[in-house]
Design an enzyme around this catalytic site. Sequence first.
Site, PDB file in Angstrom:
ATOM      1  N   ALA A   1     -19.133  18.474  24.232  1.00  0.00           N
ATOM      2  CA  ALA A   1     -20.268  19.004  25.190  1.00  0.00           C
ATOM      3  C   ALA A   1     -20.601  17.820  26.388  1.00  0.00           C
ATOM      4  O   ALA A   1     -21.430  16.841  26.228  1.00  0.00           O
ATOM      5  CB  ALA A   1     -21.722  18.801  24.028  1.00  0.00           C
TER       6      ALA A   1
ATOM      7  N   GLY B   1     -28.524  13.103  27.237  1.00  0.00           N
ATOM      8  CA  GLY B   1     -27.301  13.270  26.387  1.00  0.00           C
ATOM      9  C   GLY B   1     -27.799  14.758  25.675  1.00  0.00           C
ATOM     10  O   GLY B   1     -28.377  15.506  26.198  1.00  0.00           O
ATOM     11  N   ASN B   2     -27.012  14.706  24.703  1.00  0.00           N
ATOM     12  CA  ASN B   2     -27.079  15.908  23.776  1.00  0.00           C
ATOM     13  C   ASN B   2     -26.955  15.489  22.234  1.00  0.00           C
ATOM     14  O   ASN B   2     -26.652  14.521  21.957  1.00  0.00           O
ATOM     15  CB  ASN B   2     -26.484  17.251  24.250  1.00  0.00           C
ATOM     16  CG  ASN B   2     -24.663  16.660  24.338  1.00  0.00           C
ATOM     17  OD1 ASN B   2     -23.995  16.490  23.000  1.00  0.00           O
ATOM     18  ND2 ASN B   2     -24.155  16.975  25.450  1.00  0.00           N
ATOM     19  N   TYR B   3     -26.910  16.802  21.392  1.00  0.00           N
ATOM     20  CA  TYR B   3     -27.298  16.377  19.991  1.00  0.00           C
ATOM     21  C   TYR B   3     -25.586  16.661  19.479  1.00  0.00           C
ATOM     22  O   TYR B   3     -25.451  16.637  18.104  1.00  0.00           O
ATOM     23  CB  TYR B   3     -27.785  17.584  19.315  1.00  0.00           C
ATOM     24  CG  TYR B   3     -29.473  17.294  19.484  1.00  0.00           C
ATOM     25  CD1 TYR B   3     -30.363  16.260  19.114  1.00  0.00           C
ATOM     26  CD2 TYR B   3     -30.096  18.494  20.425  1.00  0.00           C
ATOM     27  CE1 TYR B   3     -31.194  16.388  19.696  1.00  0.00           C
ATOM     28  CE2 TYR B   3     -31.391  18.179  20.716  1.00  0.00           C
ATOM     29  CZ  TYR B   3     -32.037  16.976  20.294  1.00  0.00           C
ATOM     30  OH  TYR B   3     -33.317  16.947  20.719  1.00  0.00           O
ATOM     31  N   SER B   4     -24.558  16.725  20.192  1.00  0.00           N
ATOM     32  CA  SER B   4     -23.270  16.982  19.633  1.00  0.00           C
ATOM     33  C   SER B   4     -22.853  15.717  18.578  1.00  0.00           C
ATOM     34  O   SER B   4     -22.990  14.645  19.093  1.00  0.00           O
ATOM     35  CB  SER B   4     -22.448  17.012  20.845  1.00  0.00           C
ATOM     36  OG  SER B   4     -20.825  17.280  20.394  1.00  0.00           O
TER      37      SER B   4
END
Length: 397
Positions: free
Chosen positions: A276, A209-212
């Site tokens: 994102a 995943g990512n930090y969005s």
Amino acid sequence: MLKGKKIVLGITGSIAAYKSCLLIRDLIKQGAEVQIVITPSGKEFITPITLSALTNKPVISDFFSQRDGTWHSHVDLGLWADAMVIAPCTASSLGKMAHGIADNMLITTYLSMKAPVFIAPAMDLDMYRHPATQENINMLKHYGNHIIEPGKGFLASGLEGKGRMEEPDVITDILDRFFYAKKEELKGKKLLITAGPTYENIDPVRFIGNYSSGKMGFALAEECYARGADVTLISGPVSRSCRPGIHRIDVTNCQEMYKAATECFPNCNAAILCAAVADFRPETVADTKIKRGEDSKILHLKPTQDIAAALGRMKKTGQKLVCFALETDHEEIHAQEKLTKKNADFIVLNSTRNPGTTFGFDENQISILTTSSRKDYPRKKKTEVAADIIDELSRLL
């Protein structure tokens, strides 16, 4: 939101009066202060005790209090309110309002009202279709009232499906849009917005995943809604809420977002791809949790679907596509490449090299790039950045 708004809710003698409880709940949830005015026949369908418990205010029905003779001033109510909603409104009350027959507290309050009035008729179809009822509705429209009916919002021509009181959440949405709308340049436009991250599973408990946080995409959805657009927001897994009038589709991974976006885009005037989205996902997903071992693990990845490129290929004459480019280096070069490859109308560029912006922060600093221009903006709150982006898009639609 309706925070701080003062709403007079008028209830008349209709079987649909039970929906008033749901409407009160929705209005208060949105931050409104609600004062009930009910007709004598309305009390036959729902009790003032129930309504008072929901609003934390005494219910007004008569001109004088039965206990101490206190005068209930319809004039004061007309000055106090930011809006009056009459839901449900019977054929009898429609007629009295149209002709100024002030024989109960609700009608006198209506006639004294300085604020906008929203009326949700409730009756059987034959009564609704009767020429007398239609004439009364037309008169009330002529006086500047907003007539609400199922599936239409503000009253339109035609009689299909009429009579039944509109659902409470739709009435709340109409009020919200009425108070919240800043401009009308996007009225009648359908916009698709993606927001947040995607999670690509490794096993049942782990993911890529990512930090969005979704803050930028949600701000864009709110801004488009405020300007009158019909907004569909496709959101990855974030802990955020949006206005009831925004159609939200929750997804988890890229494949789900791709499916939702490609299905929605053909019916939209524009899409803003702010999410994102993961560029890669594991080739295989383990059925059970991968256990710790002494040996290192190699994770094989494969590309995810390219949502921006797919919408760029689908784009028809008149449709607009806006893409985001979050870069760590050579920002403008990468953004220009994306602009061409994705067939976008413009790119919103931001950089991780600007501390305190992008993922998780309340501020952002962007540039808007087209094939022939670049416009740089100072650092701002994401709500203000959203306004800048939609200003740019509005010029193209």
